[in-house]
Enzyme design. Structure first.
Site, mmCIF file in Angstrom:
data_model
loop_
_atom_site.group_PDB
_atom_site.id
_atom_site.type_symbol
_atom_site.label_atom_id
_atom_site.label_comp_id
_atom_site.label_asym_id
_atom_site.label_seq_id
_atom_site.Cartn_x
_atom_site.Cartn_y
_atom_site.Cartn_z
ATOM 1 N N ASP A 181 8.219 91.551 50.591
ATOM 2 C CA ASP A 181 9.233 92.823 51.161
ATOM 3 C C ASP A 181 8.250 94.059 50.905
ATOM 4 O OD1 ASP A 181 9.032 93.388 48.355
ATOM 5 O OD2 ASP A 181 11.051 93.190 48.058
ATOM 6 N N GLU A 184 6.060 94.667 48.123
ATOM 7 C CA GLU A 184 5.140 93.544 48.047
ATOM 8 C C GLU A 184 5.192 92.329 46.938
ATOM 9 O OE1 GLU A 184 1.756 96.558 47.925
ATOM 10 O OE2 GLU A 184 1.851 96.077 49.925
ATOM 11 N N GLU A 338 4.777 107.959 42.125
ATOM 12 C CA GLU A 338 5.562 106.859 43.030
ATOM 13 C C GLU A 338 6.687 106.631 42.072
ATOM 14 O OE1 GLU A 338 4.090 102.839 41.883
ATOM 15 O OE2 GLU A 338 3.804 102.637 43.911
HETATM 16 C C1 BGC Z 1 4.874 99.700 46.747
HETATM 17 C C2 BGC Z 1 4.690 99.584 48.272
HETATM 18 C C3 BGC Z 1 3.750 100.508 48.966
HETATM 19 C C4 BGC Z 1 2.516 100.846 48.231
HETATM 20 C C5 BGC Z 1 1.373 102.023 48.543
HETATM 21 C C6 BGC Z 1 3.391 99.262 46.473
HETATM 22 O O1 BGC Z 1 3.205 99.309 45.080
HETATM 23 O O2 BGC Z 1 5.527 98.638 46.286
HETATM 24 O O3 BGC Z 1 5.940 99.790 48.879
HETATM 25 O O4 BGC Z 1 3.796 100.610 50.199
HETATM 26 O O5 BGC Z 1 2.552 100.371 46.756
HETATM 27 O O6 BGC Z 1 2.169 102.937 48.457
#
Ligand code: BGC
Length: 381
Positions: A181, A184, A338
């Site tokens: 998803d 990931e 994040e």
């Molecule tokens: C997130 C993804 C994202 C990626 C890069 C991952 O840890 O779950 O949604 O695309 O980091 O930012």
């Protein structure tokens, strides 16, 4: 984590968000997910699609002009779209093999699918990554359609047309397959947010190239979601067979002809459960209740995504509260992360992830993009 609401005014965070994005665009057009985390030193279709979308909107009567100007922002989005078209077309033979295998009813080889992330020169990253993710290329189509509409870029370049058609044929062939998803995770499930992204992407592709007739595949996806993608209590489910929601189901109400409008009763029921189950104290949002990544903290980009949704539903006050929480989690330089450690769901996992990957990604370009998108939505509210 430095809480820095005072030093960073809304205007400077807005400006900084643009700067972070433009500074970390790579020469060929990819955007680094995060410049300080080696594992994130790649460009993801998904992150980039939202980043380019933010720059496209920001170019429309931006309240706080950036010195790059509207042209600079749109030029950056253009370079990203060109990069995606190049990366996808370079994998044309592999994708054709996948499409042919699906048509013959044979299993797909992961090596012949699109990766989630590439380096700027178009090379695949190390092969230990959960690469088979279908939302990313679909979101690229969605973001591209907005760009083409806003910048009135018609007729399309021939190589873009080829990349759009190839992406559409690929997604139309593989959409039923389990894949990782947008977090990931859980590669053996069929995720409703991924299907919603594919739906929005195919819709966008039809607007880009009206000769593509995608009504029947879109109808199949809708039908599949409405029959197999609901929880027993009638919300959209995280994935088929799961009585659980995931904040990524906000994907179902993407603007520009997503699967559902924000005021659709199904979306409202889903949102109510997301808020009941996943809203962290202080207005951040968890991804899902089983989250252990960096301890399963509150995601800033999800708080902002919820704010975007609220602004689109006309609840600007709630949107501003959510934005204020995100703003308070900028560090001393204005970088948004994040996720934050507030209200971790599984704190014992935090140290293990830090040992493996380093500190939580900050700045995360995708978070800054969401910040710009919400600011735009609030200006329209
Ligand atoms: C997130 C993804 C994202 C990626 C890069 C991952 O840890 O779950 O949604 O695309 O980091 O930012």
């Amino acid at each position: 984590m430095v809480i820095n609401a005072d030093r960073f005014s809304r205007d400077s965070l807005h400006h900084h968000s643009l700067q972070v994005i433009l500074d970390h665009q790579q020469p060929q057009g990819g955007y680094l997910a995060c410049p300080h985390m080696p594992d994130y030193h790649f460009s993801w279709f998904r992150d980039g699609a939202f980043i380019a979308y933010a720059l496209t909107l920001e170019g429309v009567g931006s309240a706080i002009p950036h010195r790059a100007g509207i042209a600079g922002q749109w030029d950056s989005a253009l370079k990203f779209h060109q990069w995606c078209a190049n990366v996808i077309r370079a994998r044309g033979d592999a994708l054709e093999r996948t499409i042919a295998r699906v048509e013959r009813g044979e299993p797909v080889e992961v090596g012949d699918t699109l990766n989630a992330r590439y380096s700027d020169d178009g090379m695949a990253g190390p092969s230990d990554w959960p690469e088979f993710q279908l939302d990313g290329p679909a979101l690229w189509l969605w973001s591209l359609a907005k760009y083409v509409e806003v910048c009135r870029m018609l007729p399309l370049p021939v190589d873009w047309e080829a990349a759009i058609e190839l992406t559409v044929r690929y997604l139309s062939a593989v959409w039923r397959m389990p894949c990782y998803d947008c977090w990931e995770e859980r590669g053996s499930d069929v995720h409703i947010s991924t299907l919603a992204a594919i739906y929005a992407g195919l819709n966008a592709a039809e607007r880009l190239l009206p000769r593509l007739k995608l009504e029947s595949v879109r109808a199949e996806i809708r039908q599949f979601i409405f029959t197999q993608g609901l929880t027993p209590s009638g919300e959209l489910a995280k994935s088929v067979g799961k009585d659980m929601v995931d904040a990524n189901l906000l994907m179902a109400a993407l603007p520009e002809h997503g699967l559902l409008t924000p005021d659709d009763p199904l979306m409202q029921r889903t949102l109510a459960r997301i808020e009941a189950d996943l809203l962290a104290e202080g207005h951040g949002v968890h991804r899902h209740l089983d989250d252990t990544y960096y301890g399963g903290g509150a995601w800033v980009l999800l708080g902002l995504w919820l704010a975007w949704h609220k602004a689109r539903c006309g609840d600007a006050d709630r949107a501003r509260e959510l934005v204020a929480w995100a703003e308070a989690h900028a560090d001393a330089q204005g970088n948004l992360p994040e996720q934050v450690k507030d209200a971790m769901l599984a704190p014992s996992y935090y140290d293990g992830w830090v040992a493996l990957r380093g500190e939580i990604a900050q700045p995360l370009l995708w978070t800054h993009a969401k910040y710009l998108i919400v600011q735009y939505a609030l200006r329209q509210a």
